[in-house]
Every structure is written in structure tokens, then in C-alpha cells.
Design an enzyme around this catalytic site. Structure first.
Site, PDB file in Angstrom:
ATOM      1  CB  VAL A  64      -1.032  -0.071   1.158  1.00 43.35           C
ATOM      2  CG1 VAL A  64      -2.132  -1.057   1.197  1.00 43.35           C
ATOM      3  CG2 VAL A  64      -0.262  -0.069   2.467  1.00 43.35           C
ATOM      4  CG  ASN A  90      -7.160  -3.427   8.857  1.00 42.03           C
ATOM      5  OD1 ASN A  90      -7.108  -3.340  10.144  1.00 42.03           O
ATOM      6  ND2 ASN A  90      -6.433  -4.537   8.290  1.00 42.03           N
ATOM      7  CE1 TYR A 157      -0.588   0.740  15.256  1.00 40.85           C
ATOM      8  CE2 TYR A 157      -1.395   1.777  16.998  1.00 40.85           C
ATOM      9  CZ  TYR A 157      -1.950   1.067  16.079  1.00 40.85           C
ATOM     10  OH  TYR A 157      -3.061   0.269  15.918  1.00 40.85           O
ATOM     11  N   PRO A 193      -2.428 -11.182  16.293  1.00 45.56           N
ATOM     12  CG  PRO A 193      -1.755 -12.632  14.472  1.00 45.56           C
ATOM     13  CD  PRO A 193      -3.177 -11.809  14.862  1.00 45.56           C
TER      14      PRO A 193
END
Length: 267
Positions: A64, A90, A157, A193
Site C-alpha cells: 500500500v 486497515n 504508531y 498477532p
């Protein structure tokens, strides 16, 4: 459970939340294309969903963050399934090491930010113009609690998810007056995960059910939450009936500075 139609495109589709979304949207009647980098794992996941639901699915291996890869992937989806009605961004990486920002590997730090922000911008660039031409479509960017608060060990993040939230609002503002809407959906803490790999969730047991995420995204796809366009909603905490009945005002569920007092000149 709302019955849906049309075509959904989900990035990061081979595992985790993306995999749950693919199956949930397919079970509700959508044809679903999944994007991910690992072609074999993605193909297996999409074939399993098709077998379980009877829906049309398509596996498209793509990075992406690579413009040509995204352009080719979207073109393949349109050719084989039709124009995209629901785009779910996502895909995204997590910080490799839980360290303060000055100790983070610079390249990996930027890879995390790019995976979320550049990845979403590229899919939006190649999908949303056709939504605008058809005057219908919904975009869901997968947000996080870290969109709205800093975390010392997951700085990349946090930056990525905050940037993605601002991107959603910019998109929604640009789309005002059309029947194309954009939303931030925070999935909560789903047992995946990725979350299992994060030190902050070690020993955690109060997982958000994946179906709560699917139900929220499905309600958006069905046009039931249009008044929340450009705003942040959270699976597992927000009650869908309350969301349906509520029309938020002003800066509710948007990123804003909080004034220090009545005399704050930036208020």
C-alpha cells in the site's frame, strides 16, 4: 445484521482485523477484495472466506505504500469486481522496538508512519475519485486509541494513527455536499498477532470481540451512521443504537486543542 451489497476493498486483509472484516462483510452480501503483501497467505484467506460465505472474493497482492502497486491493484479490483463502494484502510505496521523516539530506528519509524498514512492516501487517491463521480461510497480508516493520546514506546504508531485521523477529517470536509463519507473506526483491543506482540497488552484479557468491529463497519457501509462522517467511533465501547440516534455537533469526536481557559486567544 444489515444486508449489504456492492464491492468492498479491505487492506491488510490476510490476518487480524482485516481478515475478520473480509469475512464479516462477505457474509453480509458484499463482494470483497483483499489487499496485502503476502500473496500466498492472502490468497488462502480470501479462498477460505469465499468457501465459508459463498461470496465473491478477490486476492490482490500489493504494497500500500507503493504508488504503482496500489494503482494496479485498484484497477484489478475494478476490472474483476466493479467499482469500490466501501474502502477500509486497515493495513499498517507497528513499532519494531518499544523504545523512546530518540532510540528508534529512523527507517523503521518512517516505515510505520508511511504504512498507515501514505497507504491510506494512495488508496484514497485511486478509489475516491470514482466514488465522487458516482456520488456514493464510504471510506473507513482504522484508527486507534493512540490516535488521541501519546504513547512513549509506540511513537511511530501514535503519530501514524493521529495523522490518519486528521486525514479522515480532511477527506470528509472535502466531500461535504456529496454522498461519499469518511470515518475513523477504532477497533478497540482485538486479539490479533499484532496486539499479542505488544508489551502493553501482555496479560490482557478484556479483548474487543471482532464481530463488534464488523458490525460497526457494516453499519457505516449501510449508511446508518452518516452523521458521524469525519469523526471517531470506537467498537466495543460505542453502542450502535446510540450512535444511530445521535447527531454529534461542533468538535465532538474530532482532534482539537483544548483551551487553557476562557482567555485563551486560540480558543
Amino acid at each position: 445484521m444489515p444486508e449489504l451489497s456492492g464491492v468492498a476493498l479491505v487492506t491488510g486483509a490476510s490476518t487480524g482485523i482485516g481478515r475478520h472484516l473480509v469475512e464479516g462483510l462477505a457474509a453480509r452480501g458484499m463482494a470483497v477484495a483483499g489487499l496485502a503483501r503476502d500473496a500466498d497467505r492472502l490468497r488462502t484467506a480470501m479462498d477460505e472466506v469465499a468457501s465459508a460465505t459463498g461470496a465473491r472474493t478477490l486476492a490482490v497482492a500489493a504494497d500500500v505504500t507503493d504508488r504503482a502497486s496500489v494503482e494496479a491493484a485498484v484497477a484489478e479490483v475494478v476490472e474483476k469486481l466493479g467499482q469500490v463502494d466501501l474502502l477500509v484502510n486497515n493495513a499498517g505496521l507497528i513499532d519494531e522496538y518499544e523504545v523512546p523516539v530518540w532510540e528508534a530506528d529512523a527507517d523503521q519509524w518512517w516505515d510505520v508512519v508511511a504504512s498507515h498514512v501514505r497507504g491510506a492516501q494512495l488508496t484514497i487517491r485511486h478509489v475516491v475519485p470514482w466514488m465522487v463521480l458516482r456520488n456514493r461510497g464510504r471510506v473507513v480508516n482504522i484508527a486507534s486509541g493512540m490516535s488521541t493520546r501519546a504513547n512513549p514506546d509506540y511513537s511511530a504508531y501514535s503519530v501514524a494513527k493521529t495523522g490518519l485521523m486528521r486525514l479522515t477529517e480532511s477527506l470528509a470536509t472535502a466531500l461535504e455536499g456529496s454522498d461519499v463519507r469518511a470515518f475513523d473506526v477504532a477497533p478497540g483491543v482485538v486479539d490479533t498477532p499484532m496486539t499479542r506482540s505488544m508489551h502493553m497488552w501482555q496479560g490482557f484479557t478484556d479483548w474487543t470481540p471482532p464481530e463488534a468491529v464488523v458490525e460497526l463497519v457494516a453499519a457505516i457501509a449501510a449508511g446508518e451512521l452518516d452523521q458521524w462522517t469525519g469523526r471517531f467511533v470506537r467498537a466495543g465501547k460505542d453502542d450502535l443504537d446510540v450512535l444511530r440516534a445521535t447527531s454529534p455537533e461542533d468538535a465532538a469526536r474530532r482532534l482539537r486543542l483544548r483551551p487553557y481557559g476562557d482567555t485563551d486567544p486560540l480558543a
